[in-house]
Design an enzyme around this catalytic site. Structure first.
Site, mmCIF file in Angstrom:
data_model
loop_
_atom_site.group_PDB
_atom_site.id
_atom_site.type_symbol
_atom_site.label_atom_id
_atom_site.label_comp_id
_atom_site.label_asym_id
_atom_site.label_seq_id
_atom_site.Cartn_x
_atom_site.Cartn_y
_atom_site.Cartn_z
ATOM 1 N N SER A 143 0.871 -1.187 0.000
ATOM 2 C CA SER A 143 0.000 0.000 0.000
ATOM 3 C C SER A 143 0.897 1.222 0.000
ATOM 4 C CB SER A 143 -0.864 -0.005 1.260
ATOM 5 O OG SER A 143 -1.465 1.248 1.477
ATOM 6 N N TYR A 156 -2.617 -0.871 10.441
ATOM 7 C CA TYR A 156 -2.493 -1.068 8.989
ATOM 8 C C TYR A 156 -1.142 -0.559 8.488
ATOM 9 C CZ TYR A 156 -4.146 -1.033 4.081
ATOM 10 O OH TYR A 156 -4.314 -1.244 2.735
HETATM 11 P P1 NAD Z 1 -11.441 -6.332 -0.392
HETATM 12 O O1 NAD Z 1 -12.126 -6.119 0.899
HETATM 13 O O2 NAD Z 1 -12.174 -6.098 -1.675
HETATM 14 O O3 NAD Z 1 -10.838 -7.813 -0.462
HETATM 15 C C1 NAD Z 1 -10.223 -8.409 0.649
HETATM 16 C C2 NAD Z 1 -10.140 -9.898 0.428
HETATM 17 O O4 NAD Z 1 -9.538 -10.507 1.579
HETATM 18 C C3 NAD Z 1 -11.508 -10.570 0.253
HETATM 19 O O5 NAD Z 1 -11.409 -11.592 -0.714
HETATM 20 C C4 NAD Z 1 -11.773 -11.166 1.635
HETATM 21 O O6 NAD Z 1 -12.674 -12.249 1.626
HETATM 22 C C5 NAD Z 1 -10.363 -11.586 2.000
HETATM 23 N N1 NAD Z 1 -10.194 -11.852 3.426
HETATM 24 C C6 NAD Z 1 -10.593 -11.092 4.480
HETATM 25 N N2 NAD Z 1 -10.268 -11.694 5.627
HETATM 26 C C7 NAD Z 1 -9.647 -12.862 5.297
HETATM 27 C C8 NAD Z 1 -9.074 -13.921 6.048
HETATM 28 N N3 NAD Z 1 -9.068 -13.925 7.390
HETATM 29 N N4 NAD Z 1 -8.519 -14.968 5.374
HETATM 30 C C9 NAD Z 1 -8.523 -14.991 4.019
HETATM 31 N N5 NAD Z 1 -9.032 -14.001 3.259
HETATM 32 C C10 NAD Z 1 -9.589 -12.960 3.890
HETATM 33 O O7 NAD Z 1 -10.131 -5.426 -0.306
HETATM 34 P P2 NAD Z 1 -9.098 -4.870 -1.397
HETATM 35 O O8 NAD Z 1 -9.206 -3.398 -1.377
HETATM 36 O O9 NAD Z 1 -9.204 -5.607 -2.676
HETATM 37 O O10 NAD Z 1 -7.742 -5.222 -0.646
HETATM 38 C C11 NAD Z 1 -6.827 -6.205 -1.092
HETATM 39 C C12 NAD Z 1 -5.448 -5.827 -0.611
HETATM 40 O O11 NAD Z 1 -5.079 -4.571 -1.176
HETATM 41 C C13 NAD Z 1 -5.328 -5.646 0.929
HETATM 42 O O12 NAD Z 1 -4.111 -6.191 1.381
HETATM 43 C C14 NAD Z 1 -5.333 -4.151 1.088
HETATM 44 O O13 NAD Z 1 -4.689 -3.732 2.268
HETATM 45 C C15 NAD Z 1 -4.584 -3.727 -0.150
HETATM 46 N N6 NAD Z 1 -4.788 -2.338 -0.548
HETATM 47 C C16 NAD Z 1 -6.026 -1.864 -0.815
HETATM 48 C C17 NAD Z 1 -6.160 -0.532 -1.181
HETATM 49 C C18 NAD Z 1 -7.492 0.073 -1.470
HETATM 50 O O14 NAD Z 1 -7.562 1.307 -1.546
HETATM 51 N N7 NAD Z 1 -8.537 -0.700 -1.658
HETATM 52 C C19 NAD Z 1 -5.044 0.295 -1.267
HETATM 53 C C20 NAD Z 1 -3.805 -0.221 -1.005
HETATM 54 C C21 NAD Z 1 -3.682 -1.552 -0.640
#
Ligand code: NAD
Length: 261
Positions: A143, A156
């Protein structure tokens, strides 16, 4: 199809960024193991679609990645079914927004376990398998918060800085093995993870929904638009190419200029 014959595990791929990565990998012929929570029928439909796109088996593993034993089983299950994995993407993550003095300890422990420790456990499990094949791609979704901080996100930001540190360390350990280790650092991507933190941020900062979106989330993102999951997935695919073989230990920003400031 550049990933024909390759096997990939993408954690947290029932939604958002992980699902977009699973889709581009399958479109390039990879046998993908998806993971995460959600409606069983929707997950099965997605698994079948990935299999059809790839022309190779797609698997779903329901491992709860806060459980190290389940992570071991995820790696072993993929190996027994596919001989891989050749590629992993440590992507599963959650968020909780709160000032540190009110931050619930169980939320802190969950974020550290899922967003950071799970990446370490899965990486540790697959390195011997990749070494045996003399090729591998270890990717993590970090991130912009692996590079800079924002208030009220102590757990985080700690976890994501940890991912950046693991990436550099393991890249050095594996530098001569044919295995590269990189992380991708998106700015704000419009996914359920971002949508779900809006109410807490409204509460923590006393703001309206529009103020959170424009004055908090996009305030730091000079392009003034959310990154798309597909933009992140395109980077993940590039890092799997042969031409990316010298890219290791890198933290690839896709943040609309956020961390350039
Ligand atoms: P999202 O909520 O759409 O997806 C999260 C996924 O993780 C889902 O498939 C969920 O079922 C799974 N998950 C949650 N708890 C779990 C567990 N205990 N075991 C296994 N799977 C689990 O979120 P996203 O935005 O797609 O995030 C994905 C990654 O990207 C994360 O690591 C997040 O920190 C990172 N990220 C997101 C953003 C953003 O702005 N959305 C920015 C930077 C980084």
């Amino acid at each position: 199809m550049i990933l024909t014959g390759k096997s990939a595990i993408v954690t947290g791929s029932t939604s958002g960024i992980g699902l977009a990565i699973a889709r581009v990998f399958a479109a390039e012929g990879a046998s993908v193991t998806i993971n995460g929570f959600g409606d069983p029928a929707a997950i099965e439909a997605e698994r079948a679609a990935l299999e059809a796109a790839a022309g190779a088996p797609a698997r779903y593993d329901p491992a709860d990645l806060t459980d190290p034993a389940a992570i071991e089983r995820l790696a072993r299950g993929c190996h027994e079914a596919t001989g891989g994995p050749d590629i992993i993407v440590n992507n599963a993550g959650v968020q909780h927004v709160s000032p540190i003095e009110d931050f619930p300890a169980d939320q802190y422990e969950k974020i550290i376990a899922l967003n950071m420790s799970a990446a370490w456990y899965l990486t540790r499990a697959v390195v011997p398998l990749m070494k045996a094949r003399k090729w591998g791609r270890i990717l993590s979704t970090a991130s912009a918060h692996s590079l800079v901080a924002s208030p009220n996100k102590s757990a985080y930001v700690m976890a994501k800085h940890g991912i950046a540190g693991m990436t550099k360390t393991v890249a050095l350990e594996l530098a001569t093995t044919g295995i590269t280790v990189n992380c991708i650092s998106p700015g704000y991507v419009w996914t359920p993870l971002v949508e779900n933190q809006i109410p807490d941020t409204m509460k923590a900062r006393g703001l309206t929904r529009e103020q959170v979106m424009n004055d908090v989330l996009l305030a730091a993102q000079p392009t003034k638009r959310f990154v798309t999951p597909e933009e992140v997935a395109a980077m993940a695919l590039f890092l799997c190419r042969e031409e990316a073989g010298s890219i290791t230990g890198s933290n690839m920003s896709i943040d609309g200029g956020w961390t350039a400031q």
